[in-house]
Design a protein around this motif. Structure first.
Motif, short mmCIF file in Angstrom:
data_model
loop_
_atom_site.label_atom_id
_atom_site.label_comp_id
_atom_site.label_asym_id
_atom_site.label_seq_id
_atom_site.Cartn_x
_atom_site.Cartn_y
_atom_site.Cartn_z
N SER A 100 39.72 23.70 3.31
CA SER A 100 41.00 23.27 3.84
C SER A 100 41.21 24.10 5.09
CB SER A 100 41.84 23.58 2.67
OG SER A 100 43.27 22.90 3.09
N SER A 101 42.11 23.64 5.62
CA SER A 101 42.68 24.17 7.04
C SER A 101 43.96 24.67 7.03
CB SER A 101 42.42 23.18 8.26
OG SER A 101 40.76 22.80 8.44
N GLY A 102 44.21 25.67 7.70
CA GLY A 102 45.63 26.17 7.72
C GLY A 102 45.52 27.72 8.14
N PRO A 103 46.77 28.29 8.18
CA PRO A 103 46.79 29.71 8.45
C PRO A 103 46.42 30.40 7.08
CG PRO A 103 49.26 28.96 7.88
CD PRO A 103 48.02 27.71 7.78
N ILE A 104 45.63 31.82 7.29
CA ILE A 104 45.23 32.77 6.59
C ILE A 104 45.47 34.11 7.09
CG2 ILE A 104 43.48 31.20 5.28
CD1 ILE A 104 41.33 32.47 7.07
N THR B 49 45.92 28.67 2.28
CA THR B 49 44.91 27.83 2.56
C THR B 49 43.78 28.33 1.67
OG1 THR B 49 45.81 27.49 4.67
CG2 THR B 49 43.26 27.31 4.30
N VAL B 50 43.31 29.63 1.53
CA VAL B 50 42.28 30.24 0.78
C VAL B 50 42.50 29.83 -0.70
CG1 VAL B 50 41.14 32.43 0.19
CG2 VAL B 50 42.49 32.02 2.46
N SER C 80 40.41 19.03 2.07
CA SER C 80 41.72 18.69 1.98
C SER C 80 42.20 17.60 3.17
CB SER C 80 42.59 19.99 2.11
OG SER C 80 42.65 20.44 3.33
N GLU C 81 43.14 17.19 3.24
CA GLU C 81 43.50 16.05 4.17
C GLU C 81 43.65 16.79 5.41
OE1 GLU C 81 48.19 15.07 3.75
OE2 GLU C 81 47.22 15.27 1.87
N PHE C 82 44.00 18.26 5.36
CA PHE C 82 44.37 18.95 6.47
C PHE C 82 43.14 19.20 7.40
CE2 PHE C 82 47.13 20.46 2.67
CZ PHE C 82 48.18 19.97 3.05
N THR C 83 42.03 19.34 6.68
CA THR C 83 40.83 19.51 7.45
C THR C 83 40.29 18.04 7.87
OG1 THR C 83 40.23 21.42 6.30
CG2 THR C 83 38.21 20.27 7.51
N TRP C 84 40.43 17.30 6.99
CA TRP C 84 39.97 15.71 7.20
C TRP C 84 40.60 15.20 8.69
CZ3 TRP C 84 43.11 11.28 7.03
CH2 TRP C 84 42.36 10.17 7.23
N GLU C 85 41.82 15.58 8.84
CA GLU C 85 42.52 15.45 10.09
C GLU C 85 41.60 15.49 11.35
OE1 GLU C 85 45.17 13.13 10.90
OE2 GLU C 85 45.86 12.67 8.86
#
Length: 169
Positions: free
Chosen positions: A14-18, A37-38, A58-63
């Motif tokens: 997944s992608s996002g803040p960590i 995200t983790v 996740s859709e967040f990385t797929w984008e």
């Protein structure tokens, strides 16, 4: 005579803040990553079991990568500990490496998913069986056949938006 050992692993992405760094006390310090995200990535790693896949994103990385690779949309799910459902995908191949056979399999899987989302359990089962006729080793299709059989008697396990909720980690 050299024996080769196959290593099997699953990954959730997944992608996002960590938050990354050394956490703990002066007596017990570890380098780690924490954050939603983790946690989502860890949950997705375990979700692979339900589909027989080795990778779920996740859709967040797929984008970020959808234009470079071919993905199969696996489901619209809610993982344990999260209220908001997400779309999840598994990597199929690079777009330039897709064969006509692989494209046919992915098109048929998509048709099966459309029947599934329309709550046409028998139609979805027939289409997932078509995928297995094209590729006998397609664990997600096998998993969906089992799920559709279950949903015929327990349709409440998928909500009106088509979200399947995982109760375990």
């Amino acid at each position: 005579n050299t024996e080769h050992t196959k290593i099997f692993t699953r990954i959730g992405i997944s992608s996002g803040p960590i938050v990354v760094g050394k956490l703990g006390s002066s007596r017990n310090m570890d380098f780690t990553a924490i954050g939603d995200t983790v946690n989502l990535s860890a949950r997705l790693e375990g979700v692979n079991k339900a589909y027989g896949t080795t990778n779920i994103m996740s859709e967040f990385t797929w984008e970020f990568v959808k234009d470079d690779y071919c993905f199969r949309e696996l489901d619209y799910i809610r993982v344990k500990g999260k209220n908001k459902p997400i779309r999840v995908f598994t990597l199929v191949d690079r777009k330039d490496a897709m064969t006509p056979e692989t494209l046919a399999i992915e098109e048929r899987f998509q048709e099966a998913m459309e029947a599934y989302r329309a709550r046409d359990w028998d139609g979805a089962i027939a289409l997932f069986r078509d995928v297995l006729a094209l590729n006998p080793e397609d664990p997600p299709s096998e998993a969906y056949i089992e799920r559709c059989q279950l949903l015929k008697t327990h349709p409440e396990l998928v909500d009106e938006q088509g979200v399947f909720t995982f109760k375990t980690k």
